[in-house]
Design a protein around this motif. Structure first.
Motif, PDB file in Angstrom:
ATOM      1  N   ASP A 196     -16.798  -2.937  29.825  1.00  0.00           N
ATOM      2  CA  ASP A 196     -18.110  -3.594  29.908  1.00  0.00           C
ATOM      3  C   ASP A 196     -18.986  -2.937  30.968  1.00  0.00           C
ATOM      4  O   ASP A 196     -20.197  -2.750  30.767  1.00  0.00           O
ATOM      5  N   ALA A 197     -18.389  -2.568  32.101  1.00  0.00           N
ATOM      6  CA  ALA A 197     -19.151  -1.918  33.173  1.00  0.00           C
ATOM      7  C   ALA A 197     -19.631  -0.538  32.720  1.00  0.00           C
ATOM      8  O   ALA A 197     -20.771  -0.145  33.016  1.00  0.00           O
ATOM      9  N   ALA A 198     -18.801   0.205  31.991  1.00  0.00           N
ATOM     10  CA  ALA A 198     -19.210   1.520  31.496  1.00  0.00           C
ATOM     11  C   ALA A 198     -20.345   1.383  30.484  1.00  0.00           C
ATOM     12  O   ALA A 198     -21.299   2.177  30.491  1.00  0.00           O
ATOM     13  N   ALA A 199     -20.272   0.381  29.617  1.00  0.00           N
ATOM     14  CA  ALA A 199     -21.349   0.149  28.641  1.00  0.00           C
ATOM     15  C   ALA A 199     -22.638  -0.231  29.346  1.00  0.00           C
ATOM     16  O   ALA A 199     -23.730   0.248  28.992  1.00  0.00           O
ATOM     17  N   TRP A 200     -22.534  -1.084  30.369  1.00  0.00           N
ATOM     18  CA  TRP A 200     -23.719  -1.489  31.131  1.00  0.00           C
ATOM     19  C   TRP A 200     -24.345  -0.285  31.831  1.00  0.00           C
ATOM     20  O   TRP A 200     -25.561  -0.106  31.817  1.00  0.00           O
ATOM     21  N   LEU A 201     -23.505   0.549  32.438  1.00  0.00           N
ATOM     22  CA  LEU A 201     -23.994   1.729  33.142  1.00  0.00           C
ATOM     23  C   LEU A 201     -24.677   2.695  32.166  1.00  0.00           C
ATOM     24  O   LEU A 201     -25.768   3.208  32.444  1.00  0.00           O
ATOM     25  N   GLY A 202     -24.057   2.922  31.016  1.00  0.00           N
ATOM     26  CA  GLY A 202     -24.658   3.811  30.016  1.00  0.00           C
ATOM     27  C   GLY A 202     -25.997   3.302  29.512  1.00  0.00           C
ATOM     28  O   GLY A 202     -26.949   4.066  29.343  1.00  0.00           O
ATOM     29  N   LYS A 203     -26.070   1.979  29.258  1.00  0.00           N
ATOM     30  CA  LYS A 203     -27.317   1.386  28.769  1.00  0.00           C
ATOM     31  C   LYS A 203     -28.429   1.518  29.805  1.00  0.00           C
ATOM     32  O   LYS A 203     -29.563   1.887  29.484  1.00  0.00           O
ATOM     33  N   ASN A 204     -28.115   1.244  31.069  1.00  0.00           N
ATOM     34  CA  ASN A 204     -29.135   1.341  32.111  1.00  0.00           C
ATOM     35  C   ASN A 204     -29.539   2.786  32.391  1.00  0.00           C
ATOM     36  O   ASN A 204     -30.710   3.059  32.692  1.00  0.00           O
ATOM     37  N   MET A 205     -28.609   3.726  32.305  1.00  0.00           N
ATOM     38  CA  MET A 205     -28.960   5.140  32.464  1.00  0.00           C
ATOM     39  C   MET A 205     -29.909   5.576  31.348  1.00  0.00           C
ATOM     40  O   MET A 205     -30.861   6.316  31.585  1.00  0.00           O
ATOM     41  N   ARG A 206     -29.635   5.130  30.129  1.00  0.00           N
ATOM     42  CA  ARG A 206     -30.513   5.460  29.001  1.00  0.00           C
ATOM     43  C   ARG A 206     -31.908   4.877  29.228  1.00  0.00           C
ATOM     44  O   ARG A 206     -32.921   5.536  28.964  1.00  0.00           O
ATOM     45  N   LYS A 207     -31.980   3.634  29.744  1.00  0.00           N
ATOM     46  CA  LYS A 207     -33.279   3.010  30.032  1.00  0.00           C
ATOM     47  C   LYS A 207     -34.046   3.812  31.071  1.00  0.00           C
ATOM     48  O   LYS A 207     -35.247   4.059  30.924  1.00  0.00           O
ATOM     49  N   MET A 208     -33.360   4.205  32.151  1.00  0.00           N
ATOM     50  CA  MET A 208     -34.037   4.976  33.206  1.00  0.00           C
ATOM     51  C   MET A 208     -34.533   6.307  32.661  1.00  0.00           C
ATOM     52  O   MET A 208     -35.631   6.745  33.003  1.00  0.00           O
ATOM     53  N   ARG A 209     -33.740   6.966  31.814  1.00  0.00           N
ATOM     54  CA  ARG A 209     -34.169   8.236  31.237  1.00  0.00           C
ATOM     55  C   ARG A 209     -35.395   8.028  30.348  1.00  0.00           C
ATOM     56  O   ARG A 209     -36.333   8.828  30.359  1.00  0.00           O
ATOM     57  N   ASP A 210     -35.393   6.932  29.570  1.00  0.00           N
ATOM     58  CA  ASP A 210     -36.558   6.633  28.730  1.00  0.00           C
ATOM     59  C   ASP A 210     -37.794   6.335  29.566  1.00  0.00           C
ATOM     60  O   ASP A 210     -38.902   6.764  29.223  1.00  0.00           O
ATOM     61  N   PHE A 211     -37.628   5.601  30.672  1.00  0.00           N
ATOM     62  CA  PHE A 211     -38.761   5.332  31.565  1.00  0.00           C
ATOM     63  C   PHE A 211     -39.322   6.629  32.147  1.00  0.00           C
ATOM     64  O   PHE A 211     -40.536   6.831  32.202  1.00  0.00           O
ATOM     65  N   ALA A 212     -38.433   7.510  32.592  1.00  0.00           N
ATOM     66  CA  ALA A 212     -38.886   8.773  33.184  1.00  0.00           C
ATOM     67  C   ALA A 212     -39.596   9.630  32.140  1.00  0.00           C
ATOM     68  O   ALA A 212     -40.635  10.237  32.419  1.00  0.00           O
ATOM     69  N   THR A 213     -39.053   9.695  30.936  1.00  0.00           N
ATOM     70  CA  THR A 213     -39.688  10.481  29.873  1.00  0.00           C
ATOM     71  C   THR A 213     -41.043   9.892  29.517  1.00  0.00           C
ATOM     72  O   THR A 213     -42.018  10.618  29.328  1.00  0.00           O
ATOM     73  N   GLY A 214     -41.113   8.554  29.449  1.00  0.00           N
ATOM     74  CA  GLY A 214     -42.389   7.893  29.137  1.00  0.00           C
ATOM     75  C   GLY A 214     -43.421   8.131  30.224  1.00  0.00           C
ATOM     76  O   GLY A 214     -44.601   8.385  29.933  1.00  0.00           O
ATOM     77  N   ALA A 215     -43.005   8.065  31.476  1.00  0.00           N
ATOM     78  CA  ALA A 215     -43.941   8.298  32.570  1.00  0.00           C
ATOM     79  C   ALA A 215     -44.436   9.735  32.557  1.00  0.00           C
ATOM     80  O   ALA A 215     -45.629   9.999  32.764  1.00  0.00           O
TER      81      ALA A 215
END
Length: 133
Positions: A28-47
């Motif tokens: 569960d922790a690995a899934a949470w970490l992967g999901k949040n890393m993907r979100k941060m990458r999407d935020f950076a790409t969007g910015a």
């Protein structure tokens, strides 16, 4: 982003996570970490995309100096000073000549070697250097 992390460090993180979280909570922790890393990458790409859209062609003008600074990561001051002082000579003080290997020189001869004087003829006296004696 994770350019400096190797497989050994990843393995240590997994083992530490296994001990800290336990085998039940680790997936569960690995899934949470992967999901949040993907979100941060999407935020950076969007910015970045939003900045590029708003600035237009000036974005590339600001991006070039940053790329030049990234090139300084591999800057080696020792190599730069040697290159500047010795004009790229791989053996500036002639150590290869002393060691006798002549590496890096054409035909094993140092680049700065002077022409050898003619051998003395029979009965000829060698030149005398009064300053050397």
């Amino acid at each position: 982003m994770f350019e400096s992390i190797g497989w050994g460090e990843i393995l240590v993180l997994i083992v530490a996570g296994l001990f800290i979280l336990g085998p039940e909570r680790l997936p569960d922790a690995a899934a949470w970490l992967g999901k949040n890393m993907r979100k941060m990458r999407d935020f950076a790409t969007g910015a970045r995309q939003q900045l590029r859209d708003e600035m237009g062609p000036e974005f590339e003008e600001f991006r070039k100096p940053i790329e030049d600074l990234r090139g300084l990561r591999s800057f080696d001051p020792k190599r730069a000073v040697t290159q500047h002082l010795f004009d790229g000579d791989p053996d500036p003080i002639g150590l290869n000549e002393i060691n006798g290997n002549g590496a890096g020189k054409p035909n094993g001869h140092p680049a700065s070697a002077k022409a050898q004087p003619e051998p003395l003829k029979p009965g000829e006296k060698p030149p005398v250097d009064p300053d050397a004696t």
